[in-house]
Scaffold this motif. Structure first.
Motif, short mmCIF file in Angstrom:
data_model
loop_
_atom_site.label_atom_id
_atom_site.label_comp_id
_atom_site.label_asym_id
_atom_site.label_seq_id
_atom_site.Cartn_x
_atom_site.Cartn_y
_atom_site.Cartn_z
N ASN A 138 1.04 -1.24 0.42
CA ASN A 138 0.30 -0.12 0.01
C ASN A 138 0.81 0.69 0.14
O ASN A 138 0.14 1.88 -0.41
CB ASN A 138 -1.54 0.16 1.25
CG ASN A 138 -2.09 -1.07 1.07
OD1 ASN A 138 -2.13 -1.66 -0.23
ND2 ASN A 138 -2.69 -1.66 2.23
N LEU A 139 2.41 1.27 0.66
CA LEU A 139 2.86 2.24 0.74
C LEU A 139 3.74 2.35 -0.93
O LEU A 139 4.11 3.37 -0.89
CB LEU A 139 4.00 2.64 1.50
CG LEU A 139 3.46 2.32 3.30
CD1 LEU A 139 4.23 2.23 3.76
CD2 LEU A 139 2.49 3.71 3.28
N PHE A 143 3.43 1.20 -7.65
CA PHE A 143 2.42 -0.05 -7.73
C PHE A 143 0.71 0.54 -7.88
O PHE A 143 0.40 0.32 -7.77
CB PHE A 143 2.62 -0.86 -6.63
CG PHE A 143 4.07 -1.60 -6.66
CD1 PHE A 143 4.56 -1.70 -7.22
CD2 PHE A 143 3.99 -2.53 -5.77
CE1 PHE A 143 5.99 -1.43 -7.03
CE2 PHE A 143 5.24 -3.47 -5.84
CZ PHE A 143 6.31 -2.88 -6.33
N GLY A 144 0.30 -0.12 -9.62
CA GLY A 144 -0.44 0.21 -9.91
C GLY A 144 -0.99 -1.84 -9.42
O GLY A 144 -0.35 -2.50 -9.01
N LEU A 150 2.49 -9.05 -9.61
CA LEU A 150 3.27 -9.50 -9.83
C LEU A 150 4.48 -10.21 -8.86
O LEU A 150 4.83 -10.66 -8.33
CB LEU A 150 4.09 -9.05 -11.16
CG LEU A 150 2.93 -9.24 -12.53
CD1 LEU A 150 3.89 -7.67 -13.40
CD2 LEU A 150 4.19 -10.37 -12.93
N PHE A 151 4.38 -9.12 -8.19
CA PHE A 151 4.74 -8.34 -6.37
C PHE A 151 4.62 -10.03 -5.52
O PHE A 151 4.80 -11.05 -5.00
CB PHE A 151 4.52 -7.63 -6.16
CG PHE A 151 5.53 -7.65 -4.80
CD1 PHE A 151 6.42 -7.01 -4.54
CD2 PHE A 151 4.70 -7.49 -3.16
CE1 PHE A 151 7.66 -6.64 -3.40
CE2 PHE A 151 4.93 -6.97 -2.05
CZ PHE A 151 6.14 -7.27 -2.21
N TYR A 152 2.79 -10.45 -5.41
CA TYR A 152 2.90 -11.26 -4.88
C TYR A 152 3.28 -12.58 -5.81
O TYR A 152 3.51 -14.07 -4.69
CB TYR A 152 0.78 -11.31 -4.86
CG TYR A 152 0.25 -10.33 -3.45
CD1 TYR A 152 1.55 -10.62 -1.93
CD2 TYR A 152 0.06 -9.07 -3.59
CE1 TYR A 152 1.06 -9.69 -0.87
CE2 TYR A 152 -0.45 -8.51 -3.00
CZ TYR A 152 0.48 -8.64 -1.41
OH TYR A 152 -0.11 -7.69 -0.29
N THR A 153 2.95 -12.76 -6.83
CA THR A 153 3.20 -14.20 -7.79
C THR A 153 5.23 -14.40 -7.34
O THR A 153 5.14 -15.95 -7.20
CB THR A 153 3.02 -13.86 -8.98
OG1 THR A 153 1.61 -13.65 -9.04
CG2 THR A 153 3.44 -14.79 -9.42
N GLY A 154 6.43 -13.24 -7.52
CA GLY A 154 7.19 -13.57 -7.38
C GLY A 154 7.41 -13.79 -5.76
O GLY A 154 8.22 -15.25 -5.74
N ILE A 155 6.58 -13.84 -4.75
CA ILE A 155 6.95 -14.96 -3.03
C ILE A 155 6.39 -15.74 -3.03
O ILE A 155 7.69 -16.57 -3.17
CB ILE A 155 6.39 -13.25 -2.39
CG1 ILE A 155 6.92 -11.94 -2.42
CG2 ILE A 155 6.02 -14.26 -0.73
CD1 ILE A 155 5.80 -11.49 -1.63
#
Length: 209
Positions: A138-139, A143-144, A150-155
């Protein structure tokens, strides 16, 4: 977009390096029941993480502002982990089982899925981790929606692949694992699960007071 994915990979590597009850459970089940069973267990872990991702991302403010949720989940999760640990310690082991000419029953893969799902899902520290990640997302003003997923998918992808790698390596080393060593490993798993369960109960007790 690739930067968001790369950041997710780095956080996934950090999460995979943490040693907790899930790590010991994954190794134990890979040695006892084989790689496929452990892979299904890892899938259960992935699904529980995915549920946490969706819940925390969509309603992070509700989770973060409700301390009673952490307390209840801490007590329930701690008791479940202690129960898993006690059952592991009390489970009888036979070094060379005799089938009497009949094939020995194999552990059902759906039990592996539920074991991975429950041990990971009832751990409030996992929930707190995903809450912190949701807060971090959120910060990030740049990030759209695409970058967020994509960020969560990477994790999630990193954690799942490394869990599979852990299970595969453990299975490859199974030929060197004697019945005595396996019994000691099971004892260690039971103790570790009880320890983490006790920590969760203590965490919930402190939060409650």
């Amino acid at each position: 977009m690739m930067q968001a994915f790369a950041e997710g990979l780095s956080i996934g590597l950090l999460l995979s390096a943490m040693i907790g009850p899930v790590f010991f459970t994954l190794i134990q089940n890979s040695l006892e029941n084989g790689f496929r069973y452990a892979a299904v267990l890892a899938l259960g872990i992935l699904v529980s993480d995915l549920i946490y991702v969706i819940l925390t991302y969509l309603s992070v403010s509700i989770f973060a502002s409700n301390p009673h949720f952490e307390v209840v989940l801490g007590f329930v999760g701690g008791l479940v982990l202690v129960g898993f640990g006690v059952s592991t310690l009390l489970k009888k082991r036979v070094s060379r089982p005799s089938s009497g000419g009949f094939p020995l029953p194999k552990a059902k893969k759906r039990t592996g899925f539920m074991k991975g799902f429950s041990i990971n899902g009832i751990n409030p520290f996992v929930m707190l981790f995903w809450i912190s990640i949701a807060g971090l997302v959120n910060l990030k003003e740049g990030f759209g929606r695409a970058e967020v997923w994509l960020f969560y998918t990477g994790i999630l992808l990193t954690v799942f692949v490394i869990d599979l790698l852990k299970a595969f390596i453990a299975k490859q080393l199974s030929r060197f694992v004697t019945a005595k060593l396996l019994a000691k490993l099971n004892y260690l798993v039971g103790v570790v699960l009880i320890y983490f369960g006790g920590r969760l109960i203590w965490f919930a007790w402190e939060k409650g007071w």
